[in-house]
Scaffold this active site. Structure first.
Site, PDB file in Angstrom:
ATOM      1  N   TYR A 147      25.935 -43.390  37.957  1.00 59.32           N
ATOM      2  CA  TYR A 147      27.153 -42.468  37.989  1.00 59.32           C
ATOM      3  C   TYR A 147      27.764 -42.685  39.451  1.00 59.32           C
ATOM      4  CZ  TYR A 147      29.123 -37.726  38.760  1.00 59.32           C
ATOM      5  OH  TYR A 147      29.890 -36.567  39.118  1.00 59.32           O
ATOM      6  N   LYS A 150      31.726 -43.688  39.568  1.00 54.40           N
ATOM      7  CA  LYS A 150      32.651 -43.022  40.544  1.00 54.40           C
ATOM      8  C   LYS A 150      33.436 -43.862  41.657  1.00 54.40           C
ATOM      9  CE  LYS A 150      32.197 -39.125  38.221  1.00 54.40           C
ATOM     10  NZ  LYS A 150      33.414 -38.511  37.437  1.00 54.40           N
TER      11      LYS A 150
END
Ligand code: NAP
Length: 248
Positions: free
Chosen positions: A156, A160
């Site tokens: 993740y 990002k």
């Protein structure tokens, strides 16, 4: 007259949480809103009803953000139905959290594809439209985790962080055509995505937030309004943290 009167916005992943709050905020400021979802068809219908009741045009599209073909087909449809696209908020995203040594290739690929490759898919389709219009604002939903990393979120965090680098590159490539690209980096926001966390983890997060509360989707929508509107007309290639002052 609202801050977004006369503008058309496309928001990915708007059936819940942050995306829904942004779609609602944009409509309340006068924008016509196209939005996407993956599986929540009834929530999408409900949202179309809510936005239409505000007097704007609203259409929900089932479109898998991870598919290049679906992203391009979506943008064609939105252009046909709305005539232009002034604001893109790429918000759709997922988590598959675990420690790196337990992370499977499938968990890595799912998150990178849905959160990061999706941004390439939709930008590749929308940026030329905005360049021809000689104007537009692209907002990517990053995360504070993409700046600082996090235990159990290597996939993740990498996705990002990738959005931040992508936004800076898009800002440089398309700036001469009046197209801006920025990121929002939310901190700990109360949505379905964070509802799975235990009370203990939640309390420890809040302890580390200067404002001593979790953020709301509406907190993030306020930043998205600034970046989508002409108020931020001279802001591009930037990442704005919306995290209540997360401490270190
Ligand atoms: P959420 O409540 O889980 O909602 C996610 C939304 O994305 C839903 O509308 C979902 O549609 C849609 N979606 C998921 N996969 C999709 C796909 N492949 N194609 C199209 N749509 C898809 O998430 P949230 O908490 O509001 O988060 C929104 C964004 O903010 C995400 O990018 C997330 O990473 C980021 N963010 C959140 C937080 C936080 O604390 N919540 C913090 C930092 C960043 P369906 O309903 O149809 O599944």
């Amino acid at each position: 007259m609202g801050l977004l009167s006369g503008k058309v916005a496309l928001v990915t992943g708007a059936t819940r949480g942050i995306g829904r709050a942004i779609a609602t905020k944009y409509a309340s400021e006068g924008a016509d809103v196209a939005f996407t979802y993956l599986s929540s068809a009834s929530a999408a219908d409900e949202l179309v009803g809510e936005l239409s009741a505000m007097g704007v045009k609203a259409v929900g599209y089932r479109s898998d953000a991870s598919s290049y073909e679906e992203a391009h087909a979506l943008v064609k449809e939105v252009q046909g139905a709305f005539g232009k696209i002034d604001i893109l908020v790429h918000n759709a995203g997922i988590t598959r959290d675990t420690l790196l040594m337990r992370m499977t290739e499938e968990m890595w690929d799912a998150v990178i594809t849905t959160n990061l490759k999706s941004a390439f898919n939709i930008t590749h389709a929308v940026a030329p439209v905005m360049a021809r219009q000689r104007g537009g604002s692209i907002v990517y939903m990053s995360s504070v985790v993409g700046i600082g990393g996090n235990v159990g979120q290597a996939n993740y965090a990498a996705s990002k962080a990738g959005l931040i680098a992508l936004s800076k590159s898009v800002a440089k490539e398309f700036g001469a055509r009046g197209v801006r690209a920025n990121c929002i980096a939310p901190g700990f926001i109360q949505t379905d995505m964070t509802a799975v966390l235990s009370e203990e983890i939640r309390a420890s997060f809040i302890e580390g937030i200067s404002l001593r509360r979790a953020g709301t989707p509406e907190d993030v929508a306020g930043v998205a309004l600034f970046l989508g509107s002409d108020l931020s007309g001279y802001v591009t290639g930037q990442t704005i943290a919306c995290c209540g002052g997360m401490r270190g």
